[in-house]
Design an enzyme around this catalytic site. Sequence first.
Site, short mmCIF file in Angstrom:
data_model
loop_
_atom_site.label_atom_id
_atom_site.label_comp_id
_atom_site.label_asym_id
_atom_site.label_seq_id
_atom_site.Cartn_x
_atom_site.Cartn_y
_atom_site.Cartn_z
N LYS A 1 -10.74 5.29 -18.20
CA LYS A 1 -11.19 4.12 -17.42
C LYS A 1 -10.89 4.34 -15.94
CE LYS A 1 -8.49 0.36 -17.07
NZ LYS A 1 -8.30 -0.04 -15.66
N CYS B 1 -5.11 -7.27 -13.23
CA CYS B 1 -3.94 -7.57 -14.06
C CYS B 1 -2.86 -8.25 -13.23
CB CYS B 1 -3.35 -6.27 -14.61
SG CYS B 1 -4.16 -5.65 -16.07
N PRO C 1 -0.92 -5.89 -2.97
CA PRO C 1 -1.62 -6.13 -1.71
C PRO C 1 -2.64 -5.03 -1.39
CG PRO C 1 0.61 -5.36 -1.29
CD PRO C 1 0.46 -5.44 -2.78
N VAL C 2 -3.37 -5.22 -0.29
CA VAL C 2 -4.39 -4.22 0.08
C VAL C 2 -4.14 -3.66 1.49
CG1 VAL C 2 -6.23 -5.10 -1.43
CG2 VAL C 2 -5.99 -6.03 0.88
N SER D 1 -0.45 5.35 -3.20
CA SER D 1 -1.37 4.37 -3.77
C SER D 1 -2.62 5.09 -4.27
CB SER D 1 -1.77 3.33 -2.72
OG SER D 1 -2.92 2.63 -3.16
N VAL D 2 -2.88 4.92 -5.55
CA VAL D 2 -4.06 5.55 -6.16
C VAL D 2 -5.32 4.97 -5.53
CG1 VAL D 2 -5.34 5.79 -8.33
CG2 VAL D 2 -2.85 5.99 -8.33
N ILE E 1 7.08 1.19 -9.79
CA ILE E 1 5.77 1.08 -9.12
C ILE E 1 5.38 -0.37 -8.89
CG2 ILE E 1 3.33 1.77 -9.19
CD1 ILE E 1 5.15 4.21 -9.28
C1 UD1 Z 1 -4.00 2.30 -10.20
C2 UD1 Z 1 -4.41 2.19 -11.63
C3 UD1 Z 1 -3.36 1.43 -12.44
C4 UD1 Z 1 -2.01 2.09 -12.25
C5 UD1 Z 1 -1.68 2.27 -10.78
C6 UD1 Z 1 -0.41 3.06 -10.55
C7 UD1 Z 1 -6.83 2.16 -11.61
C8 UD1 Z 1 -8.08 1.38 -11.83
N1 UD1 Z 1 -5.68 1.49 -11.72
O1 UD1 Z 1 -3.90 0.97 -9.69
O2 UD1 Z 1 -3.75 1.46 -13.81
O3 UD1 Z 1 -1.01 1.29 -12.85
O4 UD1 Z 1 -2.75 2.95 -10.11
O5 UD1 Z 1 -0.49 4.31 -11.14
O6 UD1 Z 1 -6.87 3.33 -11.37
N2 UD1 Z 1 0.29 -1.12 -2.82
C9 UD1 Z 1 0.57 -1.76 -1.63
N3 UD1 Z 1 -0.45 -1.90 -0.74
C10 UD1 Z 1 -1.70 -1.43 -0.98
C11 UD1 Z 1 -1.97 -0.77 -2.18
C12 UD1 Z 1 -0.95 -0.62 -3.09
O7 UD1 Z 1 1.69 -2.20 -1.39
O8 UD1 Z 1 -2.57 -1.61 -0.12
C13 UD1 Z 1 1.39 -0.95 -3.81
C14 UD1 Z 1 1.12 -1.69 -5.11
O9 UD1 Z 1 1.48 -3.04 -5.03
C15 UD1 Z 1 1.98 -0.91 -6.07
C16 UD1 Z 1 1.90 0.53 -5.54
O10 UD1 Z 1 1.45 0.41 -4.19
O11 UD1 Z 1 3.32 -1.34 -5.97
C17 UD1 Z 1 0.95 1.44 -6.28
O12 UD1 Z 1 -0.28 0.79 -6.46
P1 UD1 Z 1 -1.66 1.60 -6.54
O13 UD1 Z 1 -1.36 3.04 -6.82
O14 UD1 Z 1 -2.47 1.27 -5.36
O15 UD1 Z 1 -2.29 0.95 -7.85
P2 UD1 Z 1 -3.84 0.73 -8.13
O16 UD1 Z 1 -4.64 1.75 -7.43
O17 UD1 Z 1 -4.17 -0.70 -7.95
#
Ligand code: UD1
Length: 447
Positions: free
Chosen positions: A40, A143, A149-150, A191-192, A356
């Site tokens: 996915k 979820c 945040p973004v 951040s993924v 995480i």
């Molecule tokens: C993706 C995965 C999810 C997985 C996660 C971590 C998909 C569709 N989802 O989610 O299943 O659990 O990676 O492996 O691929 N963060 C910030 N600011 C931002 C972006 C992220 O603070 O702008 C933080 C998040 O709150 C979190 C951490 O960074 O604590 C990692 O998040 P991120 O890797 O971005 O997760 P997703 O890409 O949303």
Amino acid sequence: MSRRKPTKGVKHTAGLEMMDRIRIVGGNKLDGVIPISGAKNAALPLMIASLLTSQKLVLNNVPRLADVRQLQLILENHGVDITAQPAPGSDELSGQCLEFSTPVISDTCAPYELVSAMRASFWVIGPLLAREHEARVSLPGGCAIGTRPVDFFLDGLSALGAEIEIDEGYVVAKAPRGGLVGAKLRFPKVSVGATHVVMMAATLARGTTIIENAAQEPEVGNLARCLIAMGAKISGIDSPRLVVEGVESLHGAVFDVLPDRIETGTYAFAVAMTGGNVLLANARPENLRAALDVLELTGVALEEEEGGLRVIASGQRARAVDVETQPFPGFPTDLQAQYMALMTRSTGTAKIRETIFENRFMHVAELARFGAQISVEGQVATVKGVPELQGAQVMATDLRASVSLVIAGLAAKGETIVNRIYHLDRGFERLEDKLSRCGAEINRLRD
Ligand code: UD1
């Protein structure tokens, strides 16, 4: 400017399944073959990458999931034409083949009704901005596992020259005249999603972009390889430093979605829990080495075969092993809940630290209904193994937490009912079918 039009298909596609429940009678060993579906988390960004080109992107091995259907609606709203093609190979093992064609982006707005159902749909902001030089995208949902945040996305796109403002719950982004401009940036935390978005945006920027502290998750590598197949110039794949040299335009390609490492780990933990001998067909062990190393320490035998990964477990209680979630190549947060289910029946006490997401222990209260003994302090759950779990009525809270309840139910004595399983349908293809073919007593109850 954004060409607004009425939003079609705004209903959450999983809505129809919202009342379904899963019934499990625990105690059966698992024996047989479980085909691992396309990931996915790889399929979603690959589908979004189709926005970057006016030519056809053909994706093989796309899983049949509610999140995929939801993203199809979102992409169609931007003008993407999506058609299903006959899949190569056997249906069961090869997933769907979807063809995406976007000669023209008809709308650069991703509305709240569509985006709020799934966080990853926010990622369309990268390609829209790169190709159309503007985007208006609702702030995301997804979820409930933390604030999520973004800021990294917005800082990354700003570094490429975008002007960004927040307007009534929407992120409004505009590229400078002539488009985005390459830049050097460093994410403060891995951040993924932000890596996916900035990498996609940078493919069409003028000049070179260097992304430091990039996510190294296999799904990021899968996307990078697809972008290269589409004509992008990217180096440093699978490393924390990605270098993207912008090109004029991208072209069509045919690409395979990588097998799902989280699904692989989930079923491996399920076998560890119940005992048995299962071949996880198509699995790529190299993409979840940290989790498999832990699994072996708990007492499970793993054999890498040409067709996948064989998991052999006695069904005896597992040894307790402490785990800390980490970005790839560490132990994935998306397997934390499933691992906790396994540890509920261990012979000792395991500490599980979540690093995480700050709110990813919602499954603890539900696992307790099976008789599990878990206490949480801050980011650490302490799981004291008990000899036996008892079947229970439980409620799924998020995608990965839901499947941890299924795993617990498979090993528990008596009947388990998992309520609110629409989360499961977002991320696990034919779960009941795959497990029942291996001997589990599991079926879906439709109200
Ligand atoms: C993706 C995965 C999810 C997985 C996660 C971590 C998909 C569709 N989802 O989610 O299943 O659990 O990676 O492996 O691929 N963060 C910030 N600011 C931002 C972006 C992220 O603070 O702008 C933080 C998040 O709150 C979190 C951490 O960074 O604590 C990692 O998040 P991120 O890797 O971005 O997760 P997703 O890409 O949303």
